[in-house]
Design a protein around this motif. Structure first.
Motif, PDB file in Angstrom:
ATOM      1  N   ARG A   1      35.678  -3.715-108.576  1.00 23.16           N
ATOM      2  CA  ARG A   1      35.780  -5.010-109.258  1.00 23.16           C
ATOM      3  C   ARG A   1      35.935  -6.126-108.219  1.00 23.16           C
ATOM      4  N   SER A   2      35.504  -7.298-108.595  1.00 25.57           N
ATOM      5  CA  SER A   2      35.525  -8.424-107.681  1.00 25.57           C
ATOM      6  C   SER A   2      36.940  -8.980-107.528  1.00 25.57           C
ATOM      7  N   ARG A   3      37.268  -9.410-106.322  1.00 27.63           N
ATOM      8  CA  ARG A   3      38.556 -10.053-106.094  1.00 27.63           C
ATOM      9  C   ARG A   3      38.581 -11.476-106.659  1.00 27.63           C
ATOM     10  N   VAL A   4      37.420 -12.077-106.789  1.00 23.52           N
ATOM     11  CA  VAL A   4      37.313 -13.448-107.290  1.00 23.52           C
ATOM     12  C   VAL A   4      37.048 -13.405-108.787  1.00 23.52           C
ATOM     13  N   ARG A   5      37.973 -13.939-109.578  1.00 22.11           N
ATOM     14  CA  ARG A   5      37.819 -13.896-111.030  1.00 22.11           C
ATOM     15  C   ARG A   5      38.183 -15.253-111.632  1.00 22.11           C
TER      16      ARG A   5
ATOM     17  N   ARG B   1      40.803 -16.870 -99.583  1.00 17.74           N
ATOM     18  CA  ARG B   1      40.274 -15.625 -99.018  1.00 17.74           C
ATOM     19  C   ARG B   1      41.239 -14.466 -99.198  1.00 17.74           C
TER      20      ARG B   1
ATOM     21  N   THR C   1      36.313  -1.528 -95.970  1.00 17.88           N
ATOM     22  CA  THR C   1      36.061  -0.556 -97.032  1.00 17.88           C
ATOM     23  C   THR C   1      37.237   0.402 -97.176  1.00 17.88           C
TER      24      THR C   1
ATOM     25  N   GLY D   1      35.931   1.867-105.625  1.00 13.82           N
ATOM     26  CA  GLY D   1      36.921   1.230-106.479  1.00 13.82           C
ATOM     27  C   GLY D   1      37.573   2.161-107.470  1.00 13.82           C
TER      28      GLY D   1
ATOM     29  N   TYR E   1      39.446  -2.553-106.087  1.00 10.53           N
ATOM     30  CA  TYR E   1      38.591  -3.546-105.434  1.00 10.53           C
ATOM     31  C   TYR E   1      37.542  -2.919-104.525  1.00 10.53           C
TER      32      TYR E   1
ATOM     33  N   THR F   1      37.841  -2.519-101.438  1.00 10.34           N
ATOM     34  CA  THR F   1      38.134  -2.968-100.088  1.00 10.34           C
ATOM     35  C   THR F   1      39.631  -3.241 -99.942  1.00 10.34           C
TER      36      THR F   1
ATOM     37  N   GLY G   1      41.817 -14.678-106.124  1.00  8.48           N
ATOM     38  CA  GLY G   1      40.810 -14.831-105.086  1.00  8.48           C
ATOM     39  C   GLY G   1      40.277 -16.238-104.977  1.00  8.48           C
TER      40      GLY G   1
ATOM     41  N   GLY H   1      39.321 -17.989-107.545  1.00 12.70           N
ATOM     42  CA  GLY H   1      38.240 -18.098-108.524  1.00 12.70           C
ATOM     43  C   GLY H   1      38.293 -19.388-109.309  1.00 12.70           C
TER      44      GLY H   1
END
Length: 389
Positions: free
Chosen positions: A109-113, A151, A161, A169, A194, A196, A242, A244
């Motif tokens: 899943r994206s860190r930026v939401r 960031r 990774t 993830g 995530y 990462t 993140g 977002g």
């Protein structure tokens, strides 16, 4: 083939894929071995039900079955008879998807939401709500971290990774059961899904990319608002994880009661006390308007002269057009309703008492006859009671 998968699921032969899924979900919740523990044949029924769903939910296998062929024959993955369990293993996520209508996650899943919306409540005085105002509003929300600018890591620190899930993830586990091998998936506990890891998280936001902060917004409130109205400010809500995009901010208004004026929709109502003699003879009274509370009003708007005709009765309402509340949607203003409350004198000296006695004799009112009010009419007391309530 002597099995009728349509009959097992309880659906028609032309049933849609959605109807098939609903039927399977409904029956699986009844015959699952963990639910129907008192049924010795629950495992067999559930296996048969799952086989029917596997066939009818697969367009190719369903076509083979409809033509009278064996969908579990050569080239068919899945069951290999009742004794052998699931030959190729069973993906538990598919079962969860069918039974509960929620597909398992796939991939990191994206860190930026997107951030969430926020709500603040603002109290207004009556004249602020009526005439409009620009109000400073303090808002405590999440904002972009000023140190890492969203960031999540210290300067020069880049995400790497995750070695636990190899960047997927999620991790999978295979468990053996009477149904065969069941594979389950869950978010990676190391990277929290995530894929990462940030080796050196930002010391200000702990890797979130956002921090809590209090800021002040100048919110323009239009004339004519009332309690419960919400003002929508796009992009002024919570900043997302993140760094977002921010959600929206809603400012909910609450209007305080006024000492003298009462609001009724687009009208303002006020009660003015009037001496008995003035009501009998008629007069002109200066009535303060709500503009008297508003610094932006012109001096000649802060009061209005009201003509009181002779013989005015207590409870009489005089409507002054265009002196009420500006209409929030549409032009113009409501009325200012002035209700007159005639006061009977309670402290009289001998001379005043004699004058009133002479008036009563002249009007033959020394022993007046009581007359009941007309049925259904509000009357003076009804009007005043309605106003004060």
């Amino acid at each position: 083939m002597n099995k009728d998968y349509y009959e097992i699921l309880g659906v028609e032969r032309d049933a849609s894929p959605e109807a098939i899924k609903k039927a399977y979900r409904r029956r699986a919740m009844k015959v699952h071995p963990d639910v129907a523990q008192d049924d010795a044949e629950a495992a067999e029924k559930f296996k048969e039900l799952s086989e029917a769903y596997e066939v009818l939910s697969d367009p190719n296998k369903r076509a083979v079955f409809d033509r009278g062929g064996d969908p579990m024959g050569q080239g068919g993955a899945g069951f290999s008879g009742f004794g052998g369990g699931f030959a190729g293993g069973f993906d538990f996520s598919n079962l969860v998807d069918a039974m509960f209508g929620a597909a398992s996650s796939r991939g990191p899943r994206s860190r930026v939401r997107q951030g969430q919306d926020a709500l603040v409540r603002v109290n207004l005085l009556l004249h602020e709500a009526v005439f409009g105002v620009t109000k400073p509003v303090k808002v405590q929300t999440a904002v972009v971290c000023p140190k890492c600018t969203g960031r999540g890591g210290e300067e020069g620190s880049q995400p790497v990774t995750c070695s636990t899930c190899d960047g997927n993830g999620e991790i999978s586990q295979i468990q053996r059961s009477f149904l065969g091998d069941i594979r389950t998936s869950q978010a990676c506990p190391t990277c929290r899904g995530y894929g990462t890891i940030i080796p050196r998280p930002c010391g200000e936001c702990s890797g979130e990319g956002r921090v809590r902060s209090t800021r002040t917004l100048q919110v323009k409130i239009p004339a004519g608002v009332s309690t419960g109205i919400r003002i929508h400010l796009e992009g002024q809500g919570e900043v997302g994880p993140g760094g977002g995009p921010a959600g929206d901010l809603y400012v909910e208004l609450a209007v305080a009661e006024h000492e003298h004026f009462r609001r009724e929709g687009d009208n303002l109502e006020v009660v003015v006390k009037l001496p008995m003699t003035a009501a009998a003879l008629g007069t002109t009274v200066d009535v303060a308007t709500l503009e008297a509370d508003w610094e932006g009003s012109a001096p000649d708007e802060r009061s209005v002269a009201v003509e009181v005709p002779s013989g005015t009765q207590s409870g009489t309402r005089i409507a002054l057009k265009g002196r009420g509340v500006p209409r929030l949607r549409g032009g113009g203003r409501g009325d200012l309703g002035v209700t007159l409350l005639v006061q009977t004198p309670t402290k009289l000296d001998d001379h005043q008492r004699e004058l009133i006695r002479q008036l009563a004799e002249a009007r033959d009112e020394m022993r007046p006859e009581a007359i009941a009010a007309a049925k259904g009419g509000k009357g003076m007391f009804g009007k005043l009671s309605e106003w004060f309530s």
